[in-house]
Design a protein around this motif. Structure first.
Motif, PDB file in Angstrom:
ATOM      1  N   GLN A   1       6.600 -16.637 -15.365  1.00  0.00           N
ATOM      2  CA  GLN A   1       5.256 -17.097 -15.721  1.00  0.00           C
ATOM      3  C   GLN A   1       4.258 -16.105 -15.148  1.00  0.00           C
ATOM      4  N   LEU A   2       3.487 -15.481 -16.010  1.00  0.00           N
ATOM      5  CA  LEU A   2       2.419 -14.587 -15.557  1.00  0.00           C
ATOM      6  C   LEU A   2       1.272 -15.429 -15.019  1.00  0.00           C
ATOM      7  N   VAL A   3       0.899 -15.210 -13.770  1.00  0.00           N
ATOM      8  CA  VAL A   3      -0.161 -16.013 -13.155  1.00  0.00           C
ATOM      9  C   VAL A   3      -1.375 -15.179 -12.766  1.00  0.00           C
ATOM     10  N   ARG A   4      -1.241 -13.866 -12.819  1.00  0.00           N
ATOM     11  CA  ARG A   4      -2.388 -13.003 -12.539  1.00  0.00           C
ATOM     12  C   ARG A   4      -2.209 -11.710 -13.314  1.00  0.00           C
ATOM     13  N   GLY A   5      -3.266 -11.304 -14.021  1.00  0.00           N
ATOM     14  CA  GLY A   5      -3.204 -10.085 -14.806  1.00  0.00           C
ATOM     15  C   GLY A   5      -3.251 -10.382 -16.296  1.00  0.00           C
ATOM     16  N   GLU A   6      -3.316  -9.314 -17.080  1.00  0.00           N
ATOM     17  CA  GLU A   6      -3.458  -9.431 -18.519  1.00  0.00           C
ATOM     18  C   GLU A   6      -2.095  -9.549 -19.191  1.00  0.00           C
ATOM     19  N   ARG A   7      -1.974 -10.544 -20.052  1.00  0.00           N
ATOM     20  CA  ARG A   7      -0.741 -10.756 -20.803  1.00  0.00           C
ATOM     21  C   ARG A   7      -0.609  -9.685 -21.869  1.00  0.00           C
TER      22      ARG A   7
ATOM     23  N   ARG B   1       0.818  -1.215   0.000  1.00  0.00           N
ATOM     24  CA  ARG B   1       0.000   0.000   0.000  1.00  0.00           C
ATOM     25  C   ARG B   1       0.852   1.265   0.000  1.00  0.00           C
ATOM     26  N   GLU B   2       2.081   1.151   0.449  1.00  0.00           N
ATOM     27  CA  GLU B   2       2.981   2.300   0.410  1.00  0.00           C
ATOM     28  C   GLU B   2       3.571   2.504  -0.980  1.00  0.00           C
ATOM     29  N   VAL B   3       4.141   1.441  -1.560  1.00  0.00           N
ATOM     30  CA  VAL B   3       4.877   1.609  -2.826  1.00  0.00           C
ATOM     31  C   VAL B   3       4.007   1.387  -4.057  1.00  0.00           C
ATOM     32  N   ARG B   4       2.838   0.768  -3.878  1.00  0.00           N
ATOM     33  CA  ARG B   4       1.824   0.637  -4.924  1.00  0.00           C
ATOM     34  C   ARG B   4       2.388   0.018  -6.213  1.00  0.00           C
ATOM     35  N   PRO B   5       2.952  -1.171  -6.125  1.00  0.00           N
ATOM     36  CA  PRO B   5       3.549  -1.791  -7.300  1.00  0.00           C
ATOM     37  C   PRO B   5       2.498  -2.241  -8.303  1.00  0.00           C
ATOM     38  N   GLN B   6       2.801  -2.094  -9.584  1.00  0.00           N
ATOM     39  CA  GLN B   6       1.947  -2.696 -10.602  1.00  0.00           C
ATOM     40  C   GLN B   6       2.309  -4.157 -10.821  1.00  0.00           C
ATOM     41  N   VAL B   7       3.563  -4.532 -10.487  1.00  0.00           N
ATOM     42  CA  VAL B   7       4.063  -5.870 -10.762  1.00  0.00           C
ATOM     43  C   VAL B   7       4.675  -6.466  -9.500  1.00  0.00           C
ATOM     44  N   LEU B   8       4.339  -7.731  -9.245  1.00  0.00           N
ATOM     45  CA  LEU B   8       4.904  -8.504  -8.134  1.00  0.00           C
ATOM     46  C   LEU B   8       5.583  -9.735  -8.704  1.00  0.00           C
ATOM     47  N   VAL B   9       6.788 -10.029  -8.221  1.00  0.00           N
ATOM     48  CA  VAL B   9       7.524 -11.240  -8.595  1.00  0.00           C
ATOM     49  C   VAL B   9       7.810 -12.049  -7.342  1.00  0.00           C
TER      50      VAL B   9
ATOM     51  N   PRO C   1       6.358 -24.158 -22.801  1.00  0.00           N
ATOM     52  CA  PRO C   1       5.064 -23.484 -22.946  1.00  0.00           C
ATOM     53  C   PRO C   1       4.576 -22.744 -21.694  1.00  0.00           C
ATOM     54  N   VAL C   2       5.120 -23.077 -20.534  1.00  0.00           N
ATOM     55  CA  VAL C   2       4.717 -22.406 -19.293  1.00  0.00           C
ATOM     56  C   VAL C   2       5.213 -20.957 -19.263  1.00  0.00           C
ATOM     57  N   ILE C   3       6.314 -20.690 -19.947  1.00  0.00           N
ATOM     58  CA  ILE C   3       6.941 -19.374 -19.910  1.00  0.00           C
ATOM     59  C   ILE C   3       6.089 -18.356 -20.664  1.00  0.00           C
ATOM     60  N   THR C   4       5.835 -17.223 -20.027  1.00  0.00           N
ATOM     61  CA  THR C   4       5.105 -16.138 -20.690  1.00  0.00           C
ATOM     62  C   THR C   4       5.990 -14.946 -20.989  1.00  0.00           C
TER      63      THR C   4
ATOM     64  N   ILE D   1       1.080 -10.442 -11.519  1.00  0.00           N
ATOM     65  CA  ILE D   1       1.893 -11.252 -10.620  1.00  0.00           C
ATOM     66  C   ILE D   1       2.607 -12.319 -11.436  1.00  0.00           C
ATOM     67  N   TYR D   2       3.907 -12.430 -11.212  1.00  0.00           N
ATOM     68  CA  TYR D   2       4.748 -13.397 -11.922  1.00  0.00           C
ATOM     69  C   TYR D   2       5.433 -14.340 -10.933  1.00  0.00           C
ATOM     70  N   TRP D   3       5.660 -15.556 -11.401  1.00  0.00           N
ATOM     71  CA  TRP D   3       6.500 -16.510 -10.666  1.00  0.00           C
ATOM     72  C   TRP D   3       7.804 -16.707 -11.412  1.00  0.00           C
ATOM     73  N   ASN D   4       8.887 -16.870 -10.658  1.00  0.00           N
ATOM     74  CA  ASN D   4      10.196 -17.143 -11.251  1.00  0.00           C
ATOM     75  C   ASN D   4      10.198 -18.498 -11.946  1.00  0.00           C
ATOM     76  N   ARG D   5      10.743 -18.546 -13.153  1.00  0.00           N
ATOM     77  CA  ARG D   5      10.811 -19.792 -13.912  1.00  0.00           C
ATOM     78  C   ARG D   5      12.127 -19.866 -14.692  1.00  0.00           C
ATOM     79  N   VAL D   6      12.495 -21.079 -15.128  1.00  0.00           N
ATOM     80  CA  VAL D   6      13.590 -21.299 -16.074  1.00  0.00           C
ATOM     81  C   VAL D   6      13.085 -22.315 -17.088  1.00  0.00           C
ATOM     82  N   PRO D   7      13.095 -21.990 -18.379  1.00  0.00           N
ATOM     83  CA  PRO D   7      12.645 -22.966 -19.386  1.00  0.00           C
ATOM     84  C   PRO D   7      13.617 -24.147 -19.439  1.00  0.00           C
ATOM     85  N   ARG D   8      13.070 -25.334 -19.510  1.00  0.00           N
ATOM     86  CA  ARG D   8      13.928 -26.521 -19.534  1.00  0.00           C
ATOM     87  C   ARG D   8      14.928 -26.499 -20.694  1.00  0.00           C
ATOM     88  N   PRO D   9      14.534 -26.119 -21.907  1.00  0.00           N
ATOM     89  CA  PRO D   9      15.530 -26.091 -22.990  1.00  0.00           C
ATOM     90  C   PRO D   9      16.682 -25.124 -22.710  1.00  0.00           C
TER      91      PRO D   9
END
Length: 294
Positions: free
Chosen positions: A274-280, A129-137, A224-227, A182-190
């Protein structure tokens, strides 16, 4: 309310060094571009192992002074990344490193794993509520690799995002704020497989004797999980320097690094999410803020 930059990024991590390994290039890039980058670290990492023999006395079974030492390492790492806004969840030392899953440290007084979820999330709500981020990782539900503090950091981050937008939740913490993406940290297998293939060829010329395996890397998923991918190549040196600043935990040798297990891994300078919440914003995003209004 103070004026805020147009782009505001919040990252939630479990221990000092997690941020540099997972998101160092991303953090350096957005800081350099003028975005507000806020890091919240949930523990001091008191239960970590120590690599340099001269610092072995810091471990919890000896002086139990590793946590305060890692505070200094984290400050040095943030300087390398150009990040000026860093906080510990609830203040430094509010929650203690819980150790590995199944250890007696999981249930010690003050252990992060044993924390009440809404109480811990409340500390993060105040930051949101203080910093009002648009993006969370943050991490995925498994915390990337099953560490209790990483799992709890995921839970706290996701719960705080929900509660921060709820006007009925602790109005004294500030005006409600909804995080757009909201994003989660990922690494593509390839990508991981290619990195380890290059590492195996280079290994004889490094300080490391053995290589880790692809599945030792937290957050490896099928492509395919990676956005979203963030090209941090111009900030490779800053990421490596930030990782070196965590000298009790990390050894860096060129484009490779190892933790206390001495198993080499690639140091990735393109970082994936990986985007898990919000518009791609596009089929394959190259900016965490794609589609986000200031």
């Amino acid at each position: 309310m103070k004026d805020l930059p147009d782009r505001r990024l919040l990252l939630v991590h479990a221990h000092p060094d997690d941020e540099s390994i997972n998101n160092g290039a991303t953090m350096a890039r957005y800081a350099a571009e003028g975005a507000q980058v806020t890091l919240v670290t949930c523990t001091l990492g008191e239960e970590g192992e120590v690599i340099p023999p001269a610092l072995a006395h810091l471990t919890p079974d000896r002086d139990d002074a590793l946590g305060p030492y890692r505070v200094g390492e984290l400050a040095a790492a943030m300087k390398e990344l150009g990040v000026t806004d860093h906080r510990f969840l609830g203040g430094p030392g509010r929650y203690r490193d819980s150790g590995m899953m199944g250890g007696e440290q999981n249930h010690r007084a003050g252990a992060f794993w044993a924390a009440d979820l809404d109480e811990a999330a409340g500390h993060l709500v105040a930051v949101v509520r203080e910093v009002r981020p648009q993006v969370l990782v943050t991490y995925d539900p498994d915390g990337g690799y099953g560490h209790p503090d990483h799992i709890q950091a995921h839970r706290v981050a996701m719960r705080a995002a929900e509660l921060a937008a709820d006007s009925a939740f602790r109005p004294e913490l500030g005006t409600p704020w909804e995080i757009a993406k909201i994003y989660w940290n990922r690494v593509p297998r390839p990508v991981a497989e290619d990195g380890f293939a290059r590492l195996r060829l280079a290994l004889p010329g490094t300080r490391f004797a053995k290589s880790a395996e692809v599945d030792d890397v937290p957050g490896v998923v099928d492509e395919p999980v990676i956005t979203t991918e963030i090209d941090g190549t111009p900030f490779a040196a800053a990421k490596a320097a930030a990782m070196r600043a965590h000298a009790t935990q990390v050894e860096v040798d060129g484009p490779w690094f190892a933790l206390s297990n001495e198993l080499a891994q690639p140091l990735f300078t393109t970082e994936y999410y990986q985007l898990v919440r919000g518009e791609r914003g596009s089929p394959r995003e190259t900016d965490l803020f794609e589609g986000v209004a200031p």
